[in-house]
Scaffold this motif. Structure first.
Motif, PDB file in Angstrom:
ATOM      1  N   THR A 161      -9.480   1.625   0.718  1.00 25.90           N
ATOM      2  CA  THR A 161      -8.140   1.036   0.643  1.00 25.90           C
ATOM      3  C   THR A 161      -8.143  -0.464   0.940  1.00 25.90           C
ATOM      4  N   PHE A 173      -3.295   7.041  -2.386  1.00 33.03           N
ATOM      5  CA  PHE A 173      -3.721   6.249  -1.233  1.00 33.03           C
ATOM      6  C   PHE A 173      -4.299   7.126  -0.125  1.00 33.03           C
ATOM      7  N   GLY A 182       0.845  -1.184   0.000  1.00 33.95           N
ATOM      8  CA  GLY A 182       0.000   0.000   0.000  1.00 33.95           C
ATOM      9  C   GLY A 182       0.879   1.232   0.000  1.00 33.95           C
ATOM     10  N   VAL A 216      -4.606  -2.435  -3.970  1.00 34.43           N
ATOM     11  CA  VAL A 216      -3.238  -2.866  -3.722  1.00 34.43           C
ATOM     12  C   VAL A 216      -2.305  -2.266  -4.785  1.00 34.43           C
TER      13      VAL A 216
END
Lengths: 518, 518
Positions: free
Chosen positions: B319, B310, B280, B323
């Motif tokens: 989230t 992100f 992440g 990935v």
């Protein structure tokens, strides 16, 4: 083909050594003036594609006879489609879809002279394909292929015709058809009457102004031709000429029959008498007594069915708009029984004004043109069935492009703005550095099913956020500021009135719904 | 070409004098086994088209790689489209439409190797045309042509690829794309994050099972290639090889890089290390510190944007499904920034079972395949603009055909019947000679907006009317009889419970609405 090669060979020279090209014409002594004109047009087009520096420039356009739909046009299109689909569904129709292209042979022999307007795909190995020309032939292919003997279906999709486009009048090479058809062996005139009821409902709901639905029957036409002395092998071609009566005077139609199609003057005059007749059930009754017409079994069958049709239309309360008109012929070969066509009888004010501007003459703007048409075709499915099994069909096609044009003109003339989105609220901020708070709030709204937008800027000005709402017709703004965040509220602003009120975060979603989903 | 002519010349002889044809092969000494196989297949196809009597028979089929949608499939399609369109509208998107074909040169040079899959139209005089291959290039053409610099639009339409169809797995030559794109110069990653939020919403709402959205960035890939020692001119081809990691093992991918594409083993191994990385925001941070990766400015720009992405995705609470995956490459040339792809991580039970039946191996049914994909393409619009003006774009395409397949399989497996109409009531009669009364009543219902059907028979049996309701899932029947007509009522029957109750004609419409519009 020669022309193509010649153009390619010369293209590099255009503008510099054109005379060389022209001289080379002598090597094609058979060339005609028309061919020269065509070559010149091609060269000029090529020239237009060359930049000032002679470099080939890309032409940014859609293909001839086609167009993009912009968001405003799409909003109008969606509204019209929704009205039509709602009607089709009200009448219990299912829907199907077929590929945009068919095997070439599927279309072969179905459209008579119009076959030359079919778009073929390039032979890239494999099957020979053509773009569909209408939705009726693919429907018949679908029924035969799946051995379906009963269905009531609608199909809304694009069809393709290499016709001369007249885009200002809503005639394109790519255009939508909206078809409703009933297939199956049923008692006479019941499904036929429902098709007319559907046309009546749709034209009423679309509110395009007054209209008439003309009705006739192929059997009446054929019987009429027979009793007037038209030779059997001339039925179809004389029928095509009769079909021109909505665009030509009777005198010109008669001339074509006699001079071009070799009909006797006497026969033409007899036809002339019949095709001037219009009426209702009474006319059908009178013609059943007509000493000449009654000699044709076919005509009598058609006339009896017209009577029955009018009886059912009376029960549907739609006879005010329907007229039995012996001049209605319709071009397509595959009709076998009742045929009909809806025309707007008064140009809507806007459309008339628009056409006057475009230099169309008064006569043209009176006959606004057909906005729906159809009829019974009991033989088409059998053409596809290996054993020739017939599936009787009757259907109607809504002339949607013409309707789009009228609706677009109406929208242009209206002071009301066409909204292209349904956004209920804009999530805005009055101060800097609140992007994260805006994103968090809008995520909550989206998850609750609220239609919402946010500006894709870290620090947009409040004014530009409000201006965007005014332009896009967004009715509400949720304004975030330091104070609101501290108080756990959102300032809800009504764009139209500029009224502002603090709403607690917990109540925001229900408040937005209350104010916008009325 | 030779083959075609040969087949045509022989076709009349097939089945009678085939040996003559085979002997004539000697006159084409260069022919290969594959060509012979192809010719044989063509001849057998021709043979199949010939009836027992040798007469050419019509082949009743849709073109290769295409299909009709029957009413049940259309009902499922409508449901899926509605979910997707609702989401696009919730995010404030407008919609546009473009023609199904474009000037051939509009598509030229946009698809790299895949250009061979473009369908061309036959040159029938006029412009050279091709069927659209996707909706992205027509969108870019539309923006450049209309000088639009800001728009958020969706477009749902069919596209065409002369690919090898695998129809049981949802791969067709004519198929739908559902595209959502945001064009405009905005602050980094805000529209990009919205695209991923949209994928998340749609896959959640369609309820297809668990999914992952893989994210990467073209600049990270290019930076990685640079620091691993891939020569500049091999970036795109090595990228294509990396793209195969979802179907091939790393060993095979490495082999292709080294043996076919001539990359050094050392470079390949370095790439191998990176492309195995998944994570992440933390992974992006780690790579920004990576001594090799940090040498590439491009990679750093991409990694910083992944971090920002992100951050926004956290605000959107999505989230959990996203990935950062360095092996994600995506084939198309035009991507310039972030790229993403959504995959279902577990085959739905039905789909797995179905694939097992079809002999697909276990490995295949684990990777159910991509159901959405997209990315940023900041250079495409500029390719169309005469002055090369750039309009940054980011978008996502929903892999709707794959989703249809899954939904269809689900519907098949479900005990619940898919209704293909929304009819609320059937107008029926218990006795003979009540057609007129039925037509009158149904006309009233239609005019009140009730979805209603009537059988197209003068005297249908009550049982067959009731059976039709059961089959079509129509919940109510309005039964007319002499007594009901006398009493001014209608017998309302609930199909599921067989409960019957008399309702006065005046109350009928509100009663139907009450019972069916809950």
């Amino acid at each position: 083909m020669l022309g193509m090669i010649w153009v390619r060979a010369c293209s590099a020279l255009v503008g510099f050594r054109a005379p060389t090209c022209v001289r080379s014409l002598h090597s094609f002594p058979g060339i005609t003036v028309a061919q020269i004109d065509e070559e010149v047009a091609k060269l000029l087009e090529l020239k237009a594609q060359l930049g000032d520096d002679g470099k080939t420039q890309f032409v940014l356009k859609t293909p001839k006879g086609t167009r993009d739909y912009n968001p405003k046009q799409m909003a109008i299109r969606e509204k019209v489609f929704n009205t039509i689909i709602r009607c089709f569904k009200r009448h219990g129709a299912e829907t199907i879809d077929t590929p945009v292209f068919e095997l070439k042979e599927t279309l072969t022999g179905k459209y008579g002279e119009d076959s030359k307007l079919i778009y073929d795909l390039k032979d890239q190995g494999g099957e020979l394909l053509s773009l569909r020309y209408d939705l009726t032939v693919p429907f018949a292919r679908y029924l035969a292929m799946n051995k379906i003997t009963n269905i009531k279906r609608y199909h809304i999709a694009k069809v393709y015709r290499r016709d001369n486009p007249a885009m200002t009048r809503g005639r394109y090479r790519e255009f939508y058809q909206c078809d409703f058809d009933i297939a199956g062996q049923y008692d006479a005139m019941i499904p036929d009457a429902e098709c007319l009821k559907i046309v009546h409902e749709i034209l009423n709901e679309l509110d395009l102004g007054d209209f008439r639905i003309k009705v006739n029957d192929r059997r009446i036409l054929d019987g009429m031709f027979a009793v007037c002395g038209v030779p059997d092998d001339k039925f179809r071609t004389i029928c095509s000429t009769v079909d021109k009566l909505d665009k030509m005077s009777w005198e010109d139609v008669k001339k074509e029959m006699v001079n071009e199609k070799g009909l006797s003057e006497e026969a033409a005059d007899q036809i002339g008498e019949y095709v001037s007749m219009q009426g209702g059930m009474d006319l059908a009754e009178r013609l059943l007594q007509d000493h000449k017409m009654s000699q044709s079994k076919q005509a009598c069958a058609g006339l009896s069915d017209i009577k029955l049709l009018f009886k059912y239309l009376q029960l549907f309360h739609v006879t005010d708009k329907v007229v039995f008109d012996l001049s209605l012929a319709r071009g397509l070969d595959y009709y076998t029984g009742v045929i009909y066509e809806a025309v707007l009888t008064q140009a809507s004010a806007v459309s008339a004004a628009n056409e006057a501007q475009n230099g169309a003459n008064a006569e043209e703007s009176v006959s606004v043109g057909s906005v729906a048409g159809g009829g019974r075709y009991d033989g088409l499915v059998g053409m596809f069935d290996p054993k020739g099994r017939r599936v009787p069909c009757v259907g109607v096609s809504i002339g949607i492009e013409r309707i789009f044009s009228i609706m677009e003109q109406k929208a242009e003339a209206s002071p009301e703005k066409v909204r292209t989105t349904e956004v209920q609220i804009m999530v805005a901020s009055a101060q800097k550095n609140l992007l994260e708070e805006r994103l968090q709030l809008i995520s909550e709204l989206w998850n609750a099913g609220i239609k919402a937008e946010v500006m894709y800027k870290k620090n947009p000005k409040l004014l530009s956020q409000l201006q965007y709402c005014e332009e896009a017709g967004i009715p509400l703004v949720a304004i975030l500021g330091e104070q609101e965040l501290k108080d756990g509220v959102v300032k809800l602003r009504v764009v139209a009135t500029r009224e502002e009120v603090d709403i607690s975060r917990a109540d925001l979603i229900s408040e937005i719904k209350r104010r916008t989903e009325a």
